[in-house]
Motif scaffolding. Structure first.
Motif, PDB file in Angstrom:
ATOM      1  N   PHE A  46       1.128  -1.157   0.428  1.00  0.00           N
ATOM      2  CA  PHE A  46      -0.039   0.658  -0.001  1.00  0.00           C
ATOM      3  C   PHE A  46       0.816   0.778   0.317  1.00  0.00           C
ATOM      4  CE2 PHE A  46      -3.355  -2.964   1.518  1.00  0.00           C
ATOM      5  CZ  PHE A  46      -3.892  -3.057   0.719  1.00  0.00           C
ATOM      6  N   ASP A  47       1.344   1.662  -0.846  1.00  0.00           N
ATOM      7  CA  ASP A  47       2.213   3.057  -1.066  1.00  0.00           C
ATOM      8  C   ASP A  47       1.486   4.034  -1.025  1.00  0.00           C
ATOM      9  OD1 ASP A  47       3.290   1.176  -2.762  1.00  0.00           O
ATOM     10  OD2 ASP A  47       2.282   1.680  -5.292  1.00  0.00           O
ATOM     11  N   ASN A  48       2.670   5.368  -0.467  1.00  0.00           N
ATOM     12  CA  ASN A  48       2.409   6.792  -0.893  1.00  0.00           C
ATOM     13  C   ASN A  48       1.351   6.900   0.581  1.00  0.00           C
ATOM     14  OD1 ASN A  48       2.430   6.675  -3.971  1.00  0.00           O
ATOM     15  ND2 ASN A  48       4.014   7.711  -2.504  1.00  0.00           N
ATOM     16  N   GLN A  49       1.651   6.138   1.932  1.00  0.00           N
ATOM     17  CA  GLN A  49       0.556   6.047   2.892  1.00  0.00           C
ATOM     18  C   GLN A  49       0.802   7.481   4.047  1.00  0.00           C
ATOM     19  OE1 GLN A  49      -2.240   3.135   3.845  1.00  0.00           O
ATOM     20  NE2 GLN A  49      -1.427   3.679   1.480  1.00  0.00           N
ATOM     21  N   THR A  50      -0.191   7.736   4.484  1.00  0.00           N
ATOM     22  CA  THR A  50       0.108   8.788   4.911  1.00  0.00           C
ATOM     23  C   THR A  50      -1.017   8.351   6.762  1.00  0.00           C
ATOM     24  OG1 THR A  50      -2.436   9.535   4.712  1.00  0.00           O
ATOM     25  CG2 THR A  50      -0.546  11.299   3.471  1.00  0.00           C
TER      26      THR A  50
END
Length: 231
Positions: free
Chosen positions: A155-159
């Protein structure tokens, strides 16, 4: 620590006969893929992990029995690799990368937020048995940092906000699809079975392809080659 010592010193409870018999057939199919039986140890550890959600003493004994190894030899391998769990794991193993780049890009904040939101610490599982949370080492996904993995799917580019929404969806039993796969997530036990080498029959499981960030270096090198290296 006491719980771990107790688990290691208590005599394992054998698998029920029907489970043992099924695993024996499946183990043979794995072992037959290798010229030396002991080479099948890693997939066999995934196979037994698919039964209980971790590599128990029973699983270690089964692998040793199938491969003609000692339980000490199997234990040494199972405790070396972090993908083999030694304590029961939730349906979804959520790993937050906190290595350098992911940490700089917000991985530490994501991990702190998930601990607070779920009410658990590193290596612990939520009371509903749905999520086990860990901070993990680099998974070679720096081009999409910060990265969260669920049962080894990216799960990419998470915040902090998106990661919180992700674990909430998992706990509600909603269908969740990873960033690089067209297939819905498996449970941790189902994933272990796939890692043992059995076919992935989920629709869309083989539809993933590299994204733009992953291919940026390749495109740059190709452009430089076509321009004769001119800058």
């Amino acid at each position: 620590m006491t719980e771990v010592l107790l688990r290691l010193t208590t005599r394992p409870v054998p698998y029920p006969k029907e489970v043992h018999d099924r695993l024996e057939v499946e183990a043979k199919s794995i072992i037959d893929c290798y010229p030396q039986p002991r080479s099948a140890l890693l997939p066999l550890l995934h196979l037994v992990q698919s039964v209980e959600g971790y590599v128990s003493g029973t699983g270690i004994g089964f692998c040793a029995e199938q491969l003609g190894l000692t339980e000490a030899e199997v234990t040494a391998v199972s405790t070396f690799y972090s993908m083999y769990r030694r304590t029961p794991t939730g349906d979804y193993h959520v790993g937050v990368c906190t290595n350098t780049l992911c940490a700089v890009m917000g991985g530490d904040e994501i991990f702190a937020e998930l601990k607070r939101h779920l009410g658990i610490q590193h290596g612990e599982t939520t009371t509903d048995g749905a999520v086990t949370l860990e901070h993990i080492e680099c998974n070679a996904a720096c081009d999409y940092a910060p990265v969260v993995m669920v049962n080894w799917e990216f799960f990419d580019n998470q915040t902090p906000e998106s990661a919180r929404a992700l674990v909430d969806a998992l706990r509600r039993g909603e269908q969740v699809t990873a960033a690089r796969s067209g297939a819905p997530l498996c449970t941790f036990r189902e994933t272990a079975r796939l890692l043992a080498g059995f076919p992935d029959e989920r629709p869309g499981a083989n539809d993933g392809e590299p994204g733009a960030a992953t291919l940026a270096g390749l495109r740059s090198a190709r452009d430089a080659d076509e321009s004769g290296g001119a800058q």
